[in-house]
Enzyme design. Structure first.
Site, PDB file in Angstrom:
ATOM      1  N   ALA A  48      28.933 -99.764-106.275  1.00 57.97           N
ATOM      2  CA  ALA A  48      29.252 -99.339-104.914  1.00 57.97           C
ATOM      3  C   ALA A  48      30.330-100.219-104.314  1.00 57.97           C
ATOM      4  O   ALA A  48      30.586-101.316-104.800  1.00 57.97           O
ATOM      5  CB  ALA A  48      28.007 -99.396-104.040  1.00 57.97           C
ATOM      6  N   ASN A  49      30.959 -99.738-103.269  1.00 57.33           N
ATOM      7  CA  ASN A  49      31.833-100.562-102.439  1.00 57.33           C
ATOM      8  C   ASN A  49      31.003-101.072-101.272  1.00 57.33           C
ATOM      9  O   ASN A  49      30.020-100.447-100.880  1.00 57.33           O
ATOM     10  CB  ASN A  49      32.983 -99.731-101.873  1.00 57.33           C
ATOM     11  N   ARG A  50      31.469-102.144-100.682  1.00 52.71           N
ATOM     12  CA  ARG A  50      30.810-102.702 -99.517  1.00 52.71           C
ATOM     13  C   ARG A  50      31.205-101.875 -98.294  1.00 52.71           C
ATOM     14  O   ARG A  50      32.389-101.731 -98.018  1.00 52.71           O
ATOM     15  CB  ARG A  50      31.331-104.118 -99.350  1.00 52.71           C
ATOM     16  N   SER A  51      30.250-101.301 -97.621  1.00 53.86           N
ATOM     17  CA  SER A  51      30.536-100.551 -96.399  1.00 53.86           C
ATOM     18  C   SER A  51      29.250-100.329 -95.637  1.00 53.86           C
ATOM     19  O   SER A  51      28.250 -99.901 -96.200  1.00 53.86           O
ATOM     20  CB  SER A  51      31.147 -99.182 -96.754  1.00 53.86           C
ATOM     21  N   PRO A  95      29.465 -96.033 -97.952  1.00 54.43           N
ATOM     22  CA  PRO A  95      29.894 -96.218 -99.339  1.00 54.43           C
ATOM     23  C   PRO A  95      29.522 -94.979-100.150  1.00 54.43           C
ATOM     24  O   PRO A  95      28.946 -94.028 -99.605  1.00 54.43           O
ATOM     25  CB  PRO A  95      29.036 -97.396 -99.795  1.00 54.43           C
TER      26      PRO A  95
END
Ligand code: C5P
Length: 222
Positions: free
Chosen positions: A29-32, A17
């Site tokens: 944030a993005n989920r990664s 992310p």
């Protein structure tokens, strides 16, 4: 460099992310998990490539033989990609945050007890893949990912043109792909769609790297 089907090729990979600070203790944030990108870096290195892995904040070990650059924000990731050019193949796997806070606070924002909720003004982050797709140093083979929850292939086709990429690797994230061990991907290009069956992310990575080697007209025995 180790001998292999990608010997002499420089492969740049983004993974994980990005974190966009709100203040010193909070972020967007993005989920990664970074797992698919790290698996690709490992597979590319195993195939003999010189690999630059530009990683957002993740807790994963660096695969053997890989040069890793750690970054936090989308803008740092964009700069690190630029600094890594030129390359022969770029695979943009990172889940980059689309927006960042216009002005991150230097100090922790405090609740003032009045119930007032501070608004967040967001601005758009650079689109690293799209910039690369239209850059002077555009890699000869440019690959993006698309995490979708519906109309997976249609969205990927639209993204191909918009981003200026050669392939978009679509994965259906409506299940528990995020952080999970397995992935189901569809490789979308001008040539059509190649769907791989569900398999561990390391195997997905090897299949993608085998296809990369194939396209670069080099033999590959996986
Ligand atoms: O537009 P979307 O985020 O769905 O596109 C996903 C693809 O674009 C991925 O390959 C991702 O790494 C890349 N991307 C990027 N920079 C952004 C947003 C997405 O490189 N700001």
């Amino acid at each position: 460099p180790a001998p292999g089907p990608l010997a002499g090729q420089h492969v740049v990979i983004t993974a994980g992310p990005t974190h966009e600070p709100i203040d010193p203790v909070r972020y967007i944030a993005n989920r990664s998990s970074g797992k698919q990108g790290f698996a690709l870096a490992a597979a590319a290195a195993e195939a003999g490539a010189q690999v630059t892995l530009i990683a957002g904040p993740v807790q994963l070990p660096t695969p053997p033989g890989v040069r890793r650059v750690d970054v936090e924000t989308a803008r740092e990731m964009a700069e690190a990609v630029d600094a890594a050019l030129p390359c022969d193949v770029a695979i943009m796997v990172a889940a980059v945050a689309d927006w960042r806070v216009a002005e991150a606070a230097g100090q922790k924002r405090k609740k003032d007890g009045s119930g007032h909720i501070p608004p967040l003004e967001l601005v758009e982050n650079p689109d690293i893949l799209a910039s690369l797709g239209h850059a002077m140093l555009r890699p000869p083979l440019l690959i993006g990912f698309a995490a979708e929850t519906e109309h997976v292939i249609e969205h990927a086709k639209a993204k191909l043109a918009r981003k200026g990429a050669d392939w978009i690797i679509a994965n259906d994230v409506s299940g528990d792909v995020m952080g999970g061990a397995n992935n189901t991907v569809h490789i979308v290009s001008a040539m059509g769609v190649e769907s791989l069956s569900e398999m561990p992310k390391a195997d997905v990575a090897r299949a993608i790297i085998a296809k990369v080697a194939d396209v670069l007209h080099q033999p590959y025995d996986a």
